[in-house]
Design an enzyme around this catalytic site. Structure first.
Site, PDB file in Angstrom:
ATOM      1  N   ASP A  85      -2.139  -1.269  10.478  1.00  0.00           N
ATOM      2  CA  ASP A  85      -2.312  -1.245   9.021  1.00  0.00           C
ATOM      3  C   ASP A  85      -2.939  -2.519   8.488  1.00  0.00           C
ATOM      4  O   ASP A  85      -3.327  -2.578   7.330  1.00  0.00           O
ATOM      5  CB  ASP A  85      -0.923  -1.141   8.355  1.00  0.00           C
ATOM      6  CG  ASP A  85      -0.572   0.293   8.031  1.00  0.00           C
ATOM      7  OD1 ASP A  85       0.507   0.519   7.460  1.00  0.00           O
ATOM      8  OD2 ASP A  85      -1.385   1.158   8.353  1.00  0.00           O
ATOM      9  N   GLY A 124       7.566   1.144   4.544  1.00  0.00           N
ATOM     10  CA  GLY A 124       6.427   2.070   4.519  1.00  0.00           C
ATOM     11  C   GLY A 124       5.360   1.592   3.566  1.00  0.00           C
ATOM     12  O   GLY A 124       4.475   2.334   3.160  1.00  0.00           O
ATOM     13  N   LEU A 125       5.427   0.310   3.199  1.00  0.00           N
ATOM     14  CA  LEU A 125       4.504  -0.269   2.203  1.00  0.00           C
ATOM     15  C   LEU A 125       3.606  -1.338   2.803  1.00  0.00           C
ATOM     16  O   LEU A 125       2.844  -1.982   2.086  1.00  0.00           O
ATOM     17  CB  LEU A 125       5.321  -0.865   1.046  1.00  0.00           C
ATOM     18  CG  LEU A 125       6.232   0.112   0.305  1.00  0.00           C
ATOM     19  CD1 LEU A 125       7.152  -0.634  -0.654  1.00  0.00           C
ATOM     20  CD2 LEU A 125       5.422   1.183  -0.417  1.00  0.00           C
ATOM     21  N   ALA A 126       3.720  -1.545   4.117  1.00  0.00           N
ATOM     22  CA  ALA A 126       2.896  -2.523   4.862  1.00  0.00           C
ATOM     23  C   ALA A 126       3.056  -3.933   4.311  1.00  0.00           C
ATOM     24  O   ALA A 126       2.098  -4.712   4.275  1.00  0.00           O
ATOM     25  CB  ALA A 126       1.430  -2.107   4.855  1.00  0.00           C
ATOM     26  N   GLY A 127       4.256  -4.281   3.927  1.00  0.00           N
ATOM     27  CA  GLY A 127       4.494  -5.619   3.382  1.00  0.00           C
ATOM     28  C   GLY A 127       4.200  -6.703   4.405  1.00  0.00           C
ATOM     29  O   GLY A 127       3.495  -7.680   4.127  1.00  0.00           O
ATOM     30  N   GLY A 128       4.681  -6.508   5.632  1.00  0.00           N
ATOM     31  CA  GLY A 128       4.426  -7.498   6.679  1.00  0.00           C
ATOM     32  C   GLY A 128       2.952  -7.516   7.051  1.00  0.00           C
ATOM     33  O   GLY A 128       2.336  -8.576   7.170  1.00  0.00           O
ATOM     34  N   SER A 129       2.392  -6.303   7.157  1.00  0.00           N
ATOM     35  CA  SER A 129       0.967  -6.194   7.513  1.00  0.00           C
ATOM     36  C   SER A 129       0.106  -6.900   6.467  1.00  0.00           C
ATOM     37  O   SER A 129      -0.838  -7.620   6.801  1.00  0.00           O
ATOM     38  CB  SER A 129       0.580  -4.714   7.577  1.00  0.00           C
ATOM     39  OG  SER A 129       1.442  -4.028   8.467  1.00  0.00           O
ATOM     40  N   LYS A 132       0.842  -1.197   0.000  1.00  0.00           N
ATOM     41  CA  LYS A 132       0.000   0.000   0.000  1.00  0.00           C
ATOM     42  C   LYS A 132       0.877   1.246   0.000  1.00  0.00           C
ATOM     43  O   LYS A 132       2.037   1.183   0.405  1.00  0.00           O
ATOM     44  CB  LYS A 132      -0.939   0.038   1.224  1.00  0.00           C
ATOM     45  CG  LYS A 132      -0.236   0.078   2.578  1.00  0.00           C
ATOM     46  CD  LYS A 132       0.225   1.455   3.032  1.00  0.00           C
ATOM     47  CE  LYS A 132       0.978   1.373   4.317  1.00  0.00           C
ATOM     48  NZ  LYS A 132       1.874   2.554   4.563  1.00  0.00           N
ATOM     49  N   ILE A 158      11.029  -4.803   2.719  1.00  0.00           N
ATOM     50  CA  ILE A 158      10.708  -4.917   4.148  1.00  0.00           C
ATOM     51  C   ILE A 158      10.977  -3.591   4.880  1.00  0.00           C
ATOM     52  O   ILE A 158      11.965  -2.919   4.607  1.00  0.00           O
ATOM     53  CB  ILE A 158      11.570  -6.042   4.767  1.00  0.00           C
ATOM     54  CG1 ILE A 158      11.186  -7.382   4.115  1.00  0.00           C
ATOM     55  CG2 ILE A 158      11.419  -6.110   6.280  1.00  0.00           C
ATOM     56  CD1 ILE A 158      12.170  -8.495   4.378  1.00  0.00           C
TER      57      ILE A 158
HETATM   58  C1  LIG Z   1       3.178   4.302   9.477  1.00  0.00           C
HETATM   59  C2  LIG Z   1       2.039   3.520   8.895  1.00  0.00           C
HETATM   60  C3  LIG Z   1       1.162   4.409   8.029  1.00  0.00           C
HETATM   61  O1  LIG Z   1       0.269   3.633   7.259  1.00  0.00           O
HETATM   62  O2  LIG Z   1       2.467   2.465   8.036  1.00  0.00           O
HETATM   63  P1  LIG Z   1       3.916   1.898   7.661  1.00  0.00           P
HETATM   64  O3  LIG Z   1       4.816   3.020   7.384  1.00  0.00           O
HETATM   65  O4  LIG Z   1       4.341   1.119   8.873  1.00  0.00           O
HETATM   66  O5  LIG Z   1       3.671   1.050   6.447  1.00  0.00           O
HETATM   67  C4  LIG Z   1       1.174   2.862   9.986  1.00  0.00           C
HETATM   68  O6  LIG Z   1       0.607   3.839  10.826  1.00  0.00           O
HETATM   69  C5  LIG Z   1       1.947   1.855  10.826  1.00  0.00           C
HETATM   70  O7  LIG Z   1       1.092   0.789  11.027  1.00  0.00           O
HETATM   71  P2  LIG Z   1       1.692  -0.553  11.652  1.00  0.00           P
HETATM   72  O8  LIG Z   1       3.040  -0.818  11.040  1.00  0.00           O
HETATM   73  O9  LIG Z   1       0.649  -1.607  11.564  1.00  0.00           O
HETATM   74  O10 LIG Z   1       1.935  -0.087  13.140  1.00  0.00           O
HETATM   75  P3  LIG Z   1       1.776  -1.000  14.445  1.00  0.00           P
HETATM   76  O11 LIG Z   1       2.556  -2.259  14.246  1.00  0.00           O
HETATM   77  O12 LIG Z   1       0.342  -1.055  14.824  1.00  0.00           O
HETATM   78  O13 LIG Z   1       2.516  -0.031  15.508  1.00  0.00           O
HETATM   79  C6  LIG Z   1       3.925   0.076  15.480  1.00  0.00           C
HETATM   80  C7  LIG Z   1       4.280   1.276  16.349  1.00  0.00           C
HETATM   81  O14 LIG Z   1       4.011   2.477  15.595  1.00  0.00           O
HETATM   82  C8  LIG Z   1       3.439   3.474  16.441  1.00  0.00           C
HETATM   83  N1  LIG Z   1       2.090   3.801  15.960  1.00  0.00           N
HETATM   84  C9  LIG Z   1       1.477   3.019  15.020  1.00  0.00           C
HETATM   85  C10 LIG Z   1       0.226   3.387  14.575  1.00  0.00           C
HETATM   86  C11 LIG Z   1      -0.394   4.532  15.108  1.00  0.00           C
HETATM   87  N2  LIG Z   1      -1.626   4.915  14.727  1.00  0.00           N
HETATM   88  N3  LIG Z   1       0.236   5.280  16.056  1.00  0.00           N
HETATM   89  C12 LIG Z   1       1.474   4.934  16.479  1.00  0.00           C
HETATM   90  O15 LIG Z   1       2.045   5.647  17.328  1.00  0.00           O
HETATM   91  C13 LIG Z   1       3.435   2.876  17.852  1.00  0.00           C
HETATM   92  O16 LIG Z   1       4.657   3.214  18.473  1.00  0.00           O
HETATM   93  C14 LIG Z   1       3.422   1.391  17.589  1.00  0.00           C
HETATM   94  O17 LIG Z   1       3.993   0.656  18.657  1.00  0.00           O
HETATM   95  N1  LIG Z   2       5.917 -11.327   6.424  1.00  0.00           N
HETATM   96  C1  LIG Z   2       6.644 -10.233   6.732  1.00  0.00           C
HETATM   97  N2  LIG Z   2       7.111  -9.437   5.757  1.00  0.00           N
HETATM   98  C2  LIG Z   2       7.821  -8.313   6.051  1.00  0.00           C
HETATM   99  N3  LIG Z   2       8.119  -7.895   7.302  1.00  0.00           N
HETATM  100  C3  LIG Z   2       7.654  -8.670   8.304  1.00  0.00           C
HETATM  101  C4  LIG Z   2       6.901  -9.850   8.073  1.00  0.00           C
HETATM  102  N4  LIG Z   2       6.578 -10.371   9.270  1.00  0.00           N
HETATM  103  C5  LIG Z   2       7.105  -9.556  10.213  1.00  0.00           C
HETATM  104  N5  LIG Z   2       7.768  -8.539   9.644  1.00  0.00           N
HETATM  105  C6  LIG Z   2       8.457  -7.467  10.379  1.00  0.00           C
HETATM  106  O1  LIG Z   2       7.657  -6.289  10.259  1.00  0.00           O
HETATM  107  C7  LIG Z   2       8.490  -5.122  10.068  1.00  0.00           C
HETATM  108  C8  LIG Z   2       8.190  -4.489   8.747  1.00  0.00           C
HETATM  109  O2  LIG Z   2       6.857  -4.608   8.474  1.00  0.00           O
HETATM  110  P1  LIG Z   2       6.364  -3.984   7.110  1.00  0.00           P
HETATM  111  O3  LIG Z   2       4.876  -4.062   7.169  1.00  0.00           O
HETATM  112  O4  LIG Z   2       7.085  -4.569   5.948  1.00  0.00           O
HETATM  113  O5  LIG Z   2       6.865  -2.508   7.293  1.00  0.00           O
HETATM  114  P2  LIG Z   2       6.265  -1.249   6.637  1.00  0.00           P
HETATM  115  O6  LIG Z   2       4.825  -1.249   7.045  1.00  0.00           O
HETATM  116  O7  LIG Z   2       7.069  -0.154   7.192  1.00  0.00           O
HETATM  117  O8  LIG Z   2       6.431  -1.458   5.168  1.00  0.00           O
HETATM  118  C9  LIG Z   2       9.904  -5.591  10.041  1.00  0.00           C
HETATM  119  O9  LIG Z   2      10.435  -5.354  11.324  1.00  0.00           O
HETATM  120  C10 LIG Z   2       9.800  -7.088   9.771  1.00  0.00           C
HETATM  121  O10 LIG Z   2      10.841  -7.766  10.409  1.00  0.00           O
END
Ligand SMILES: C[C@@](CO)(OP(=O)(O)O)[C@H](O)COP(=O)(O)OP(=O)(O)OC[C@H]1O[C@@H](n2ccc(N)nc2=O)[C@H](O)[C@@H]1O
Ligand SMILES: Nc1ncnc2c1ncn2[C@@H]1O[C@H](COP(=O)(O)OP(=O)(O)O)[C@@H](O)[C@H]1O
Length: 317
Positions: free
Chosen positions: A146, A108-113, A19, A105
């Site tokens: 996410d 910022g693309l939520a690959g793990g999520s 995403k 990984i």
């Molecule tokens: C920043 C965003 C934007 O879409 O995505 P990514 O960059 O990770 O893809 C998201 O908010 C990431 O979502 P996600 O990666 O699921 O975060 P979580 O595992 O729930 O939380 C990881 C940590 O980020 C912080 N966190 C996350 C979400 C939120 N609304 N407020 C927060 O403060 C908290 O410190 C939390 O412990």
């Molecule tokens: N299947 C998976 N793919 C990618 N990262 C994963 C996975 N399972 C757990 N993780 C952990 O989640 C974190 C990254 O998650 P990811 O959703 O890829 O990040 P972001 O949301 O920033 O793209 C990393 O610390 C990684 O080790």
């Protein structure tokens, strides 16, 4: 305890979409310590592939083509599988899972999520559990903020900590993006939020009525319905203002993207370090990327051009 009947091993394949964040506004702090957000998220055609085979040996095991990844309990695929099994009450459900990783990984693309979301959807089907989409989204919210979005994907407004979803009309399907990232850099999401809080906590909103006002303003954004090239999104990302100055790889990616011909707007995705530029169609995105391969190499950047996806998790045909 119902015994799961022994059956011929069946398997299926699901695709997990990455995403991008078309809007990421940090509104304030919640009682649970997470941030209150107002976001628009959009699935893109950069997908992980997850193959699942049902077993009856109570084991859930994961292998992948990416040695960087933990294949144990730290992986969101394993977390999701164990969560949905415990919610089913059927302890002897087992699965062999194989992940073909394409989404960078920690980018910022939520690959793990997205992998976690795809595992919930895949096992719900393979194990015949019949949980509803809402029930899957509730489980997803326990895995990460996410993850709920990643189930249905497409284009959605995301409020709360990211788990309160309001689907949007399908974006203009011709839109496309160029995505770039320094492969040697990843950004910790918790760090990005805590850094943002350090610099901005004094300006945080705290009243629900103020959060509602921000949500309404986003719902009414002229560029939103539907997302289109003639009125492209301004691409606000509050986290960019703290991550970019501290992460040269992000500045480098933003500058590269801003130099491309035909680019409509540019931003970092989520907590970075991936950055993306929107183009009115896939051909323009492809040409812009192909014409700048030399510069990409010089900047030590990896680049993809992707269409938008109207779905998050998809079953392979
Ligand atoms: C920043 C965003 C934007 O879409 O995505 P990514 O960059 O990770 O893809 C998201 O908010 C990431 O979502 P996600 O990666 O699921 O975060 P979580 O595992 O729930 O939380 C990881 C940590 O980020 C912080 N966190 C996350 C979400 C939120 N609304 N407020 C927060 O403060 C908290 O410190 C939390 O412990
Ligand atoms: N299947 C998976 N793919 C990618 N990262 C994963 C996975 N399972 C757990 N993780 C952990 O989640 C974190 C990254 O998650 P990811 O959703 O890829 O990040 P972001 O949301 O920033 O793209 C990393 O610390 C990684 O080790």
């Amino acid at each position: 305890m119902n015994k799961v009947s022994s059956s011929i091993a069946e398997s299926l394949k699901v695709y997990a979409s990455a995403k991008i964040n078309l809007h990421l506004e940090v509104l304030g702090l919640r009682k649970d310590g997470f941030h209150e957000l107002a976001m628009v998220m959009q699935s893109i055609d950069l997908v992980d592939e997850i193959e699942i085979t049902k077993t009856n040996d109570e084991l859930i095991s994961l292998n992948s083509d990416n040695p960087e990844l933990d294949n144990g309990d730290g992986n969101l695929i394993i977390k999701a599988a164990k969560l949905i099994r415990s919610r089913s009450g059927l302890r002897d459900l087992g699965a062999l899972i194989y992940l073909r990783k394409k989404i960078p990984i920690g980018a910022g693309l939520a690959g793990g999520s997205s992998d976690g979301a795809a595992t919930l959807v895949g096992l719900n089907s393979l194990w015949g559990l019949n949980f509803s989409n809402n029930q899957l989204e509730d489980m997803a919210a326990e895995l990460g903020s996410d993850v709920p979005f990643c189930i249905s994907g497409g284009a959605q407004l995301c409020f709360g900590r990211g788990e309160c979803l309001e689907p949007l009309d399908k974006s203009d399907p011709t839109l496309a993006i160029v995505l770039v990232k320094d492969p040697s850099v990843s950004v910790s999401t918790p760090w990005a939020y805590s850094r943002y809080k350090q610099l901005n906590e004094s300006t945080y909103l705290s009243k629900e009525i103020d959060f509602q006002e921000k949500r309404m303003a986003l719902r009414k954004a002229s560029w939103l319905r539907p997302l289109n090239a003639s009125n492209p999104p301004p691409l606000i990302n509050d986290l960019q203002e703290v991550v970019a100055p501290a992460t040269p790889a992000v500045e480098k990616a933003l500058q590269f993207l801003r130099s491309l011909k035909g680019v409509l707007s540019v931003a970092m995705s989520g907590s970075g370090p991936s950055c993306f530029a929107i183009f009115s169609d896939l051909d323009q995105a492809r040409i812009a990327l192909e014409e700048n391969q030399e510069e990409l190499r010089k900047q030590c950047l990896e680049g993809w051009c992707c269409a938008l996806n109207s779905k998050g998790v998809r079953f392979a045909k």
